[in-house]
Design a protein around this motif. Structure first.
Motif, PDB file in Angstrom:
ATOM      1  N   GLU A  26       6.251 -52.117  76.038  1.00 31.61           N
ATOM      2  CA  GLU A  26       6.904 -50.938  75.467  1.00 31.61           C
ATOM      3  C   GLU A  26       6.327 -50.535  74.109  1.00 31.61           C
ATOM      4  OE1 GLU A  26       8.443 -53.803  76.264  1.00 31.61           O
ATOM      5  OE2 GLU A  26       9.922 -54.391  74.736  1.00 31.61           O
ATOM      6  N   ASP A  27       5.383 -51.309  73.607  1.00 35.21           N
ATOM      7  CA  ASP A  27       4.755 -50.985  72.325  1.00 35.21           C
ATOM      8  C   ASP A  27       3.561 -50.045  72.481  1.00 35.21           C
ATOM      9  OD1 ASP A  27       5.166 -54.433  71.225  1.00 35.21           O
ATOM     10  OD2 ASP A  27       6.593 -52.760  71.252  1.00 35.21           O
ATOM     11  N   ILE A  28       3.224 -49.720  73.721  1.00 39.02           N
ATOM     12  CA  ILE A  28       2.108 -48.805  73.967  1.00 39.02           C
ATOM     13  C   ILE A  28       2.463 -47.442  73.412  1.00 39.02           C
ATOM     14  CG2 ILE A  28       0.743 -47.652  75.729  1.00 39.02           C
ATOM     15  CD1 ILE A  28       0.188 -50.694  75.151  1.00 39.02           C
ATOM     16  N   ALA A  29       1.628 -46.990  72.456  1.00 42.94           N
ATOM     17  CA  ALA A  29       1.926 -45.778  71.706  1.00 42.94           C
ATOM     18  C   ALA A  29       0.733 -45.474  70.816  1.00 42.94           C
ATOM     19  CB  ALA A  29       3.181 -45.977  70.844  1.00 42.94           C
ATOM     20  N   ILE A  30       0.840 -44.346  70.118  1.00 40.76           N
ATOM     21  CA  ILE A  30      -0.086 -44.056  69.030  1.00 40.76           C
ATOM     22  C   ILE A  30       0.641 -44.398  67.729  1.00 40.76           C
ATOM     23  CG2 ILE A  30      -1.451 -42.305  67.846  1.00 40.76           C
ATOM     24  CD1 ILE A  30      -1.567 -40.767  70.490  1.00 40.76           C
ATOM     25  N   TYR A  31      -0.059 -45.088  66.830  1.00 38.44           N
ATOM     26  CA  TYR A  31       0.518 -45.486  65.555  1.00 38.44           C
ATOM     27  C   TYR A  31      -0.182 -44.722  64.431  1.00 38.44           C
ATOM     28  CZ  TYR A  31       2.940 -49.057  68.114  1.00 38.44           C
ATOM     29  OH  TYR A  31       3.763 -49.707  69.008  1.00 38.44           O
ATOM     30  N   TYR A  32       0.629 -44.079  63.602  1.00 42.77           N
ATOM     31  CA  TYR A  32       0.117 -43.305  62.478  1.00 42.77           C
ATOM     32  C   TYR A  32       0.578 -43.932  61.167  1.00 42.77           C
ATOM     33  CZ  TYR A  32      -0.488 -39.470  65.873  1.00 42.77           C
ATOM     34  OH  TYR A  32      -0.853 -38.693  66.932  1.00 42.77           O
ATOM     35  N   CYS A  33      -0.333 -44.030  60.220  1.00 43.77           N
ATOM     36  CA  CYS A  33       0.091 -44.337  58.850  1.00 43.77           C
ATOM     37  C   CYS A  33       0.190 -43.016  58.082  1.00 43.77           C
ATOM     38  CB  CYS A  33      -0.866 -45.301  58.155  1.00 43.77           C
ATOM     39  SG  CYS A  33      -2.561 -44.722  57.927  1.00 43.77           S
ATOM     40  N   GLN A  34       1.004 -43.009  57.063  1.00 44.11           N
ATOM     41  CA  GLN A  34       1.191 -41.804  56.263  1.00 44.11           C
ATOM     42  C   GLN A  34       1.477 -42.182  54.820  1.00 44.11           C
ATOM     43  OE1 GLN A  34       4.848 -39.328  56.620  1.00 44.11           O
ATOM     44  NE2 GLN A  34       4.294 -39.044  54.478  1.00 44.11           N
ATOM     45  N   GLN A  35       0.815 -41.485  53.885  1.00 43.79           N
ATOM     46  CA  GLN A  35       1.131 -41.697  52.469  1.00 43.79           C
ATOM     47  C   GLN A  35       2.074 -40.606  51.993  1.00 43.79           C
ATOM     48  OE1 GLN A  35       0.354 -39.850  49.562  1.00 43.79           O
ATOM     49  NE2 GLN A  35      -0.786 -38.202  50.582  1.00 43.79           N
ATOM     50  N   TYR A  36       3.024 -41.024  51.150  1.00 43.17           N
ATOM     51  CA  TYR A  36       3.941 -40.065  50.543  1.00 43.17           C
ATOM     52  C   TYR A  36       3.980 -40.276  49.027  1.00 43.17           C
ATOM     53  CZ  TYR A  36       7.097 -44.038  51.547  1.00 43.17           C
ATOM     54  OH  TYR A  36       7.668 -45.284  51.662  1.00 43.17           O
ATOM     55  N   HIS A  37       2.813 -40.594  48.498  1.00 50.45           N
ATOM     56  CA  HIS A  37       2.673 -40.797  47.049  1.00 50.45           C
ATOM     57  C   HIS A  37       2.398 -39.475  46.344  1.00 50.45           C
ATOM     58  CE1 HIS A  37       1.693 -42.744  43.306  1.00 50.45           C
ATOM     59  NE2 HIS A  37       0.451 -42.332  43.342  1.00 50.45           N
ATOM     60  N   ASN A  38       1.500 -38.696  46.917  1.00 47.16           N
ATOM     61  CA  ASN A  38       1.134 -37.398  46.344  1.00 47.16           C
ATOM     62  C   ASN A  38       1.213 -36.310  47.404  1.00 47.16           C
ATOM     63  OD1 ASN A  38       0.584 -38.390  43.806  1.00 47.16           O
ATOM     64  ND2 ASN A  38      -1.633 -38.425  44.071  1.00 47.16           N
ATOM     65  N   TRP A  39       1.715 -35.133  47.019  1.00 43.04           N
ATOM     66  CA  TRP A  39       1.656 -33.988  47.908  1.00 43.04           C
ATOM     67  C   TRP A  39       0.229 -33.411  47.862  1.00 43.04           C
ATOM     68  CZ3 TRP A  39       4.638 -32.148  51.671  1.00 43.04           C
ATOM     69  CH2 TRP A  39       4.264 -30.921  52.227  1.00 43.04           C
ATOM     70  N   PRO A  40      -0.380 -33.010  48.981  1.00 42.53           N
ATOM     71  CA  PRO A  40       0.239 -33.011  50.311  1.00 42.53           C
ATOM     72  C   PRO A  40       0.267 -34.396  50.932  1.00 42.53           C
ATOM     73  CG  PRO A  40      -2.018 -32.248  50.465  1.00 42.53           C
ATOM     74  CD  PRO A  40      -1.741 -32.444  49.008  1.00 42.53           C
ATOM     75  N   TYR A  41       1.409 -34.759  51.474  1.00 43.25           N
ATOM     76  CA  TYR A  41       1.500 -36.013  52.200  1.00 43.25           C
ATOM     77  C   TYR A  41       0.531 -35.941  53.378  1.00 43.25           C
ATOM     78  CZ  TYR A  41       5.855 -36.581  49.563  1.00 43.25           C
ATOM     79  OH  TYR A  41       6.785 -36.681  48.569  1.00 43.25           O
ATOM     80  N   THR A  42      -0.102 -37.041  53.698  1.00 41.84           N
ATOM     81  CA  THR A  42      -1.137 -37.028  54.717  1.00 41.84           C
ATOM     82  C   THR A  42      -0.998 -38.196  55.683  1.00 41.84           C
ATOM     83  OG1 THR A  42      -2.564 -38.045  53.024  1.00 41.84           O
ATOM     84  CG2 THR A  42      -2.908 -35.711  53.490  1.00 41.84           C
ATOM     85  N   PHE A  43      -1.311 -37.894  56.933  1.00 39.30           N
ATOM     86  CA  PHE A  43      -1.311 -38.887  57.995  1.00 39.30           C
ATOM     87  C   PHE A  43      -2.734 -39.343  58.272  1.00 39.30           C
ATOM     88  CE2 PHE A  43       2.976 -38.629  59.789  1.00 39.30           C
ATOM     89  CZ  PHE A  43       3.423 -37.383  59.378  1.00 39.30           C
ATOM     90  N   GLY A  44      -2.847 -40.556  58.772  1.00 37.69           N
ATOM     91  CA  GLY A  44      -4.103 -40.973  59.355  1.00 37.69           C
ATOM     92  C   GLY A  44      -4.269 -40.317  60.719  1.00 37.69           C
ATOM     93  N   GLN A  45      -5.427 -40.524  61.325  1.00 34.87           N
ATOM     94  CA  GLN A  45      -5.696 -39.873  62.608  1.00 34.87           C
ATOM     95  C   GLN A  45      -5.069 -40.609  63.774  1.00 34.87           C
ATOM     96  OE1 GLN A  45      -7.697 -41.892  61.031  1.00 34.87           O
ATOM     97  NE2 GLN A  45      -9.355 -42.681  62.317  1.00 34.87           N
ATOM     98  N   GLY A  46      -4.507 -41.787  63.496  1.00 36.27           N
ATOM     99  CA  GLY A  46      -3.798 -42.532  64.524  1.00 36.27           C
ATOM    100  C   GLY A  46      -4.645 -43.592  65.205  1.00 36.27           C
ATOM    101  N   THR A  47      -3.984 -44.647  65.654  1.00 38.70           N
ATOM    102  CA  THR A  47      -4.598 -45.673  66.501  1.00 38.70           C
ATOM    103  C   THR A  47      -3.817 -45.719  67.800  1.00 38.70           C
ATOM    104  OG1 THR A  47      -5.441 -47.089  64.713  1.00 38.70           O
ATOM    105  CG2 THR A  47      -5.026 -48.129  66.841  1.00 38.70           C
ATOM    106  N   LYS A  48      -4.532 -45.526  68.901  1.00 37.40           N
ATOM    107  CA  LYS A  48      -3.902 -45.532  70.222  1.00 37.40           C
ATOM    108  C   LYS A  48      -4.003 -46.923  70.823  1.00 37.40           C
ATOM    109  CE  LYS A  48      -4.002 -43.098  74.662  1.00 37.40           C
ATOM    110  NZ  LYS A  48      -4.683 -42.045  75.458  1.00 37.40           N
ATOM    111  N   LEU A  49      -2.844 -47.514  71.141  1.00 40.61           N
ATOM    112  CA  LEU A  49      -2.816 -48.813  71.800  1.00 40.61           C
ATOM    113  C   LEU A  49      -2.753 -48.602  73.313  1.00 40.61           C
ATOM    114  CD1 LEU A  49      -0.418 -51.151  69.800  1.00 40.61           C
ATOM    115  CD2 LEU A  49      -2.909 -50.972  69.695  1.00 40.61           C
ATOM    116  N   GLU A  50      -3.647 -49.283  74.032  1.00 41.55           N
ATOM    117  CA  GLU A  50      -3.670 -49.212  75.489  1.00 41.55           C
ATOM    118  C   GLU A  50      -3.523 -50.617  76.045  1.00 41.55           C
ATOM    119  OE1 GLU A  50      -7.483 -47.442  76.232  1.00 41.55           O
ATOM    120  OE2 GLU A  50      -6.695 -45.401  76.058  1.00 41.55           O
TER     121      GLU A  50
END
Lengths: 107, 120
Positions: free
Chosen positions: A81-105
Motif C-alpha cells: 500500500e506504500d506504492i505511490a509518488i513521494y514529493y518533498c516540499q520546502q516551506y521556508h521561503n516563498w515560493p514554496y517548491t516541490f521536488g519532481q517526485g520519486t515514484k515507487l514501483e
C-alpha cells in the motif's frame, strides 16, 4: 526560488525492503521540509513536516531525517500500500517548491 | 468533513481569461490560509498563489505574477483565482488547497482539481 531535487526518479522495490528516498534543496530550508504521498487517482497527502514530525496516525515505518539542504525519507519495510509518488516540499521561503517526485514501483 | 469543490476550468484561447472558484465546507474558512496549486502534464506540483485566512496578504509564483489574482469571500466560504492573459504553459490541473493554519504554511487538504487548457 529554492529548487528541490529528488532522487531517484523511479525506484523498483520488493515488499519488505528498506527504502531510502533523497531530497536536496538548492539552499538551506532550515527545518521547513515536508513529505507528501500521492497514491494513484488520489490527491497528495502530507505525512511528514518539519523534517521528521510524522502526521498523527501515519504508519511509523515512515521516517524523515536530514538538515539544511539534504533530506531523506526512509520506509523501514515497504508494504504494497506504500506504492505511490513521494514529493518533498520546502516551506521556508516563498515560493514554496516541490521536488519532481520519486515514484515507487513494485519489483 | 473538509470538502473543497473547484469549478470554472475549461478550454480557453491564449490571451483569454478564466475565473476558478473553490467552495469550501467542513471547517471555519476564515481561520485558514488557502492556496491554488497546479500540476501541468508531465510536471510536478507548483504553488501558484496563496492567501492568508483574513485575506490581507497574498502570494504569487513569479510565473503568474501580474496575470493571476487570488481572493476569498469569507462570508460565503469561497476561494477564487482570476486568471488573465493565459498562456499555453498555464495548462494544468488546478487544485484548491487548505492550509493547516491561518498563515501560509502547509497543505492538509486538497480538492479534486479542475482542468484548465489553454490552446487555440
Amino acid at each position: 526560488e529554492i529548487a528541490m531535487t529528488q532522487s531517484p526518479a523511479t525506484l523498483s522495490v520488493s515488499p519488505g525492503e528498506r527504502v531510502t528516498l533523497s531530497c536536496r534543496a538548492s539552499q538551506s530550508v532550515s527545518n521547513k521540509l515536508a513529505w507528501y504521498q500521492r497514491k494513484p487517482g488520489q490527491t497528495p497527502r502530507i505525512f511528514i513536516y518539519n523534517i521528521f514530525t510524522r502526521v498523527t496516525g501515519f504508519p511509523d515505518r515512515f521516517s524523515g531525517s536530514g538538515s539544511g539542504t539534504e533530506f531523506t525519507l526512509t520506509i523501514s519495510s515497504l508494504q504494497s500500500e506504500d506504492i505511490a509518488i513521494y514529493y518533498c516540499q520546502q516551506y521556508h521561503n516563498w515560493p514554496y517548491t516541490f521536488g519532481q517526485g520519486t515514484k515507487l514501483e513494485i519489483k | 468533513e473538509v470538502q473543497l469543490l473547484e469549478s470554472g476550468g475549461g478550454l480557453v484561447q491564449p490571451g483569454g481569461s478564466l475565473r476558478l472558484s473553490c467552495a469550501a465546507s467542513g471547517f471555519t474558512f476564515s481561520s485558514y490560509a488557502m492556496a491554488w496549486v497546479r500540476q501541468a502534464p508531465g510536471k510536478s506540483l507548483e504553488w501558484v498563489s496563496a492567501i492568508t485566512g483574513s485575506g490581507d496578504t497574498t502570494y504569487y509564483a513569479d510565473s503568474v505574477k501580474g496575470r493571476f489574482t487570488i481572493s476569498r469571500d469569507n462570508s460565503r466560504n469561497i476561494l477564487y483565482l482570476q486568471m488573465n492573459n493565459l498562456r499555453a504553459e498555464d495548462t494544468a490541473i488546478y487544485y484548491c488547497a487548505k492550509d493547516d493554519v491561518g498563515v501560509v504554511n502547509l497543505i492538509d487538504y486538497w480538492g479534486q482539481g479542475t482542468l484548465v487548457t489553454v490552446s487555440s
